[in-house]
Write a protein that holds these residues in place. Structure first.
Motif, short mmCIF file in Angstrom:
data_model
loop_
_atom_site.label_atom_id
_atom_site.label_comp_id
_atom_site.label_asym_id
_atom_site.label_seq_id
_atom_site.Cartn_x
_atom_site.Cartn_y
_atom_site.Cartn_z
N SER A 25 -29.85 18.24 21.23
CA SER A 25 -30.97 17.72 22.03
C SER A 25 -31.12 16.20 21.97
O SER A 25 -31.28 15.55 23.01
N PRO A 26 -31.06 15.57 20.79
CA PRO A 26 -31.25 14.11 20.74
C PRO A 26 -30.19 13.35 21.55
O PRO A 26 -30.52 12.34 22.19
N SER A 27 -28.96 13.82 21.53
CA SER A 27 -27.88 13.10 22.20
C SER A 27 -27.97 13.16 23.72
O SER A 27 -27.30 12.39 24.42
N LEU A 28 -28.79 14.05 24.25
CA LEU A 28 -28.93 14.20 25.69
C LEU A 28 -30.04 13.34 26.27
O LEU A 28 -30.20 13.25 27.49
N GLU A 29 -30.81 12.71 25.41
CA GLU A 29 -31.92 11.87 25.86
C GLU A 29 -31.42 10.48 26.27
O GLU A 29 -30.45 9.98 25.72
N VAL A 30 -32.11 9.88 27.24
CA VAL A 30 -31.77 8.50 27.59
C VAL A 30 -32.60 7.52 26.76
O VAL A 30 -32.15 6.41 26.47
N ASP A 31 -33.79 7.93 26.38
CA ASP A 31 -34.61 7.11 25.50
C ASP A 31 -34.38 7.58 24.07
O ASP A 31 -34.97 8.55 23.61
N PRO A 42 -39.18 -3.34 32.04
CA PRO A 42 -39.79 -4.03 33.19
C PRO A 42 -39.41 -3.36 34.51
O PRO A 42 -38.34 -2.75 34.61
N ILE A 43 -40.29 -3.48 35.50
CA ILE A 43 -40.05 -2.88 36.82
C ILE A 43 -39.83 -4.00 37.83
O ILE A 43 -40.66 -4.90 37.95
N SER A 44 -38.74 -3.92 38.56
CA SER A 44 -38.36 -5.02 39.45
C SER A 44 -39.01 -4.94 40.82
O SER A 44 -38.91 -5.87 41.62
N PHE A 45 -39.70 -3.84 41.12
CA PHE A 45 -40.24 -3.65 42.47
C PHE A 45 -41.73 -3.34 42.42
O PHE A 45 -42.29 -3.06 41.36
N SER A 105 -36.48 2.80 33.25
CA SER A 105 -35.14 2.39 32.84
C SER A 105 -35.28 1.44 31.66
O SER A 105 -35.96 0.41 31.76
N ILE A 106 -34.65 1.80 30.55
CA ILE A 106 -34.86 1.06 29.31
C ILE A 106 -33.73 0.07 29.06
O ILE A 106 -32.55 0.43 29.09
N GLN A 107 -34.09 -1.17 28.83
CA GLN A 107 -33.10 -2.18 28.48
C GLN A 107 -32.64 -1.99 27.03
O GLN A 107 -33.28 -1.26 26.26
N VAL A 108 -31.57 -2.63 26.66
CA VAL A 108 -31.04 -2.52 25.30
C VAL A 108 -32.10 -2.95 24.28
O VAL A 108 -32.17 -2.40 23.18
#
Length: 302
Positions: A29-35, A184-187, A176-179
């Motif tokens: 489960s942890p490896s499938l997360e993007v955050d 931040p949101i661009s739009f 979307s998470i930066q490194v």
């Protein structure tokens, strides 16, 4: 009677064997997360000079790598959209348990709902369920009555529906998470009408004591670990609320520092710098982060 006992024993053996097979889902489960920030925190991989805590306003409005590049110190953003001060306290406590203590912490506050129960802010259990394989996380879920004590012995008792989703998660356009951990949101949000808001009435009668106590414990964790705590007031698309500012300062220890965004900055009354009425867009976040950088530079040069 012997047959009954034999059947019970056989069932028990089969149950425990099959039950342990479900550990596969917990393991992946942890490896499938993007955050994966919380997992990295538990693994001791967030050892930074400065760490940012907060809700979506901390995540969107402050860019950690910009602070890092400007001040020549390592920085990371541990702000989670939709999280409240109780969750921030849990994150800070976990950070100190598994990582080296940061030199400074920035805590963004939500005007006017920092201490008021509301649907938009809460304890982010959804970020914890994918990490249920960790005893530390499971024990926290038990303490908060999200799991029962059986989860200390049975894999199935640790299970949540999210653990059955074995598809790799994907970023969406907003989260979307930066490194560096910032988001931040661009739009600008579609179909939104910006009206410069009036000051919200702040009522002490609406405050939740649980949230106030968490705020006090958050401060204590910083002070007892010799961490400089800076409470940051990000801009909303409305006039600054002096009553909210006053309340935060009333509840703050005398050793805690405060940064309030500059009212004289014209861009904060310009909707082009906002994603919506409570969050800056990337241009606004760059501007606000630069002002926080100047504040920190002046603070540490004195």
């Amino acid at each position: 009677m012997k047959k009954f006992i034999r059947n019970v024993l056989l069932f028990s053996i089969v149950f425990f064997v099959v039950e342990k097979l479900f550990y596969f889902f917990l393991f992946i489960s942890p490896s499938l997360e993007v955050d994966r920030r919380l997992e990295n925190l538990l693994e001791g991989n967030i050892n930074k000079d400065l760490v940012i805590f907060g809700s979506s306003r901390g995540a969107r409005d402050l860019i950690a790598h910009q602070i890092e590049d400007s001040l020549n110190l390592s920085a990371f953003n541990l702000s989670y959209p939709g999280s409240n001060i109780e969750f921030h306290e849990f994150l800070l406590e976990s950070l100190l348990k598994y990582n080296t203590s940061p030199k400074a912490v920035l805590l963004t506050v939500d005007d006017p709902v920092e201490f008021i129960s509301n649907e938009s802010l809460g304890f982010r259990f959804d970020r914890m369920y994918p990490l249920a394989k960790y005893n530390y996380i499971n024990n926290e879920l038990i303490e908060r009555e999200e799991k029962n004590v059986l989860s200390r012995f049975l894999v199935l008792a640790r299970f949540n529906q999210s653990n059955l989703n074995i598809l790799q998660k994907r970023f969406n356009t907003v989260d979307s998470i930066q490194v560096c951990g910032s988001m931040p949101i661009s739009f600008q949000k579609e179909n939104i009408k910006f009206n410069y808001g009036k000051i919200d009435h702040y009522s002490l009668n609406e405050e939740n004591e649980v949230l106030i106590n968490a705020f006090e414990r958050f401060q204590k964790l910083c002070l007892t670990n010799d961490i400089d705590l800076h409470i940051v007031f990000p801009p909303n698309f409305k006039a600054h609320n002096p009553d909210f500012e006053r309340r935060i300062k009333e509840l703050s220890d005398k050793k805690v520092h405060h940064y309030i965004y500059s009212n004289s900055t014209s861009q904060y009354s310009d909707s082009d710098y906002y994603h919506d009425a409570t969050h800056l867009n990337k241009d606004g976040a760059v501007l606000f982060t630069n002002q926080v950088i100047e504040y920190l530079r002046n603070y540490y040069s004195n």
